[in-house]
Write an enzyme that holds these catalytic residues in place. Sequence first.
Site, PDB file in Angstrom:
ATOM      1  N   GLY A  63      38.165  41.089  42.878  1.00  0.00           N
ATOM      2  CA  GLY A  63      39.510  41.638  42.963  1.00  0.00           C
ATOM      3  C   GLY A  63      39.540  43.113  43.319  1.00  0.00           C
ATOM      4  O   GLY A  63      40.606  43.695  43.477  1.00  0.00           O
ATOM      5  N   HIS A  64      38.339  43.708  43.423  1.00  0.00           N
ATOM      6  CA  HIS A  64      38.240  45.131  43.783  1.00  0.00           C
ATOM      7  C   HIS A  64      37.668  45.314  45.186  1.00  0.00           C
ATOM      8  O   HIS A  64      37.208  46.406  45.536  1.00  0.00           O
ATOM      9  CB  HIS A  64      37.337  45.869  42.795  1.00  0.00           C
ATOM     10  CG  HIS A  64      37.739  45.724  41.367  1.00  0.00           C
ATOM     11  ND1 HIS A  64      38.961  46.151  40.910  1.00  0.00           N
ATOM     12  CD2 HIS A  64      37.094  45.193  40.301  1.00  0.00           C
ATOM     13  CE1 HIS A  64      39.038  45.905  39.603  1.00  0.00           C
ATOM     14  NE2 HIS A  64      37.922  45.312  39.214  1.00  0.00           N
ATOM     15  N   HIS A 119      42.204  47.658  36.531  1.00  0.00           N
ATOM     16  CA  HIS A 119      42.680  46.318  36.164  1.00  0.00           C
ATOM     17  C   HIS A 119      44.096  46.402  35.606  1.00  0.00           C
ATOM     18  O   HIS A 119      44.568  45.472  34.962  1.00  0.00           O
ATOM     19  CB  HIS A 119      41.780  45.688  35.098  1.00  0.00           C
ATOM     20  CG  HIS A 119      40.328  45.813  35.390  1.00  0.00           C
ATOM     21  ND1 HIS A 119      39.557  46.852  34.912  1.00  0.00           N
ATOM     22  CD2 HIS A 119      39.510  45.062  36.158  1.00  0.00           C
ATOM     23  CE1 HIS A 119      38.317  46.700  35.363  1.00  0.00           C
ATOM     24  NE2 HIS A 119      38.259  45.630  36.113  1.00  0.00           N
TER      25      HIS A 119
END
Lengths: 333, 333
Positions: free
Chosen positions: B56-57, B219
């Site tokens: 997700g990064h 996050h």
Amino acid sequence: MKKIINDPDEVVSEALAGMAQAHPDLITVRTKPDYVVRADAPVEGKVALVSGGGSGHEPLHGGFVGRGMLSAAAPGAVFTSPTPDQVLAATQAVDGGAGVLHIVKNYTGDVLNFETAAELAAAEDIEVRSVIVDDDVAVKDSTFTAGRRGVAGTVLVEKIAGAAAERGDSLDEVTAVAEKVVRQVRSMGVALTPCTVPHSGEPSFELGDDEIELGIGIHGEPGREKVKLQPADAIVETLLTAIVDDLPYAEGDQVLLFVNGMGGTPVIELYLAYNSARKFLSDKGIEVSRSLVGNYITSLEMQGMSITLLRLDEQLTELWDAPVSTIALRRDA
Amino acid sequence: MKKIINDPDEVVSEALAGMAQAHPDLITVRTKPDYVVRADAPVEGKVALVSGGGSGHEPLHGGFVGRGMLSAAAPGAVFTSPTPDQVLAATQAVDGGAGVLHIVKNYTGDVLNFETAAELAAAEDIEVRSVIVDDDVAVKDSTFTAGRRGVAGTVLVEKIAGAAAERGDSLDEVTAVAEKVVRQVRSMGVALTPCTVPHSGEPSFELGDDEIELGIGIHGEPGREKVKLQPADAIVETLLTAIVDDLPYAEGDQVLLFVNGMGGTPVIELYLAYNSARKFLSDKGIEVSRSLVGNYITSLEMQGMSITLLRLDEQLTELWDAPVSTIALRRDA
């Protein structure tokens, strides 16, 4: 409207000032009129390439200025054509005596303003040719366009024609290869969310919470239809079916597959869509021999993507593989 | 939730499959357990670098695997630490006999799982060192962290330590230079919008229509405060004041200035913010001698950015400038 900006009137000039300071080894930004130019321009004896268009599609076009790609880029206001004087100044700045190719996305304002600039340059004895990119298969005629829109295929035209110019091809040869790319490239996009132009402050169109728009333009121009959100495989199938049927691409073709993010889509989703596209093309017997995945021609913060296919041959593959040194596309020698 | 995905359970594996097919010249993806590894691993006689963390990064970490940077990356589920067996398998795959450095962002799960993997690797006579990156000045202790969080500074640690390994530095030397970067790098971020983890389907936090969060984690962990949307110059001043005061950076320092997009922020805004940062630093007498601008460590589709400063010296500058061939960061030899 939530943006990291100061004054909507200064968005483009402040961003250009930032780009100039971040990349002095690659580019120079000249102002009044504004354009981005290779740090080493003009390159004597080589064909020069000039492109441009509305801002808001970064890294296109300024991010593709450098050795092996564009010689200069003329950035208009956000989603607004550059003025003829910008394009003329860029053309004058890069002319190295071998002629200048204008690479123009097919929007009425861009086409008119590049034409005017080409005429003014010709009056100064600069030889100018133009190629119009119109790769979007989604719709014919659109909000800002007669005929088809020019979208992500433009990146491939700029890379391949830029490599031809870099190795010393003549203006005729560079123009011919750019036209060949235009003939062999097709694209189509999808939007999950709209985007907001700083000046207007309002989203450029509306989409329901569970709705996407197939065939969207890079300024949010209407596409083919709004449909309910679908799985990635289904979205990719719709886009690629339209693309493959259009040219058409056939079994045995070798292609470059380009999955482009519209700006707000996570990279993880672009690679996932690329994987879907590989399955679809494999089933059709179309071989992917080159790839590009990332945010290369964007629509501000729009979530969505476009898919582009370019039919390759030995000439185009060799030019695609040639070294390039720009902000957004770099490949080792 | 609007995402270009098929099944939330398969997001990471399908994206990895896409990445593998798009970049076979640079990386290989191995599965069960999943990790991304240099196409030419193991490189005999050189120190290997392994990093990893939640997905997700992107492009972090898989996009930084290649010559001159990481040897392998272990991607967990979205925003979830990789398992010890992933990190162990990656470590085994890249060990070329000169030892392995683990580069770990300071999140409790990551730290524990990398420690476990390091112990298991040591039991197989692989020499492993670890460096913990904790560059985020925003808060001490956070949702998933004891101490400071590791954020965008990680990209700089990976690049600089990777260059040291590539030129043949010993494990002691590579570890020392990584630790030096950690000592000299500081970051802070801001969010304009939240992001949504595919599994949860709901935004990770809430922000009002005119609200931003200063000091956000990658996050969506809480930052310092939610404030009304401000001009770019004011946001940058807040972030850079916190960063400069922390180390502290002083007049006469040479720094690398890194403006990183959180995923959903247009590139034009990142360059605009970079321009604001240059003005701020110039007023302080801090000289920017190297720059990085773009989406390098993201939080899915979050709109926002982080700013990172690294104090440079001759050693770090030389290693930063060294050639690198990865998906997301390439620089000519």
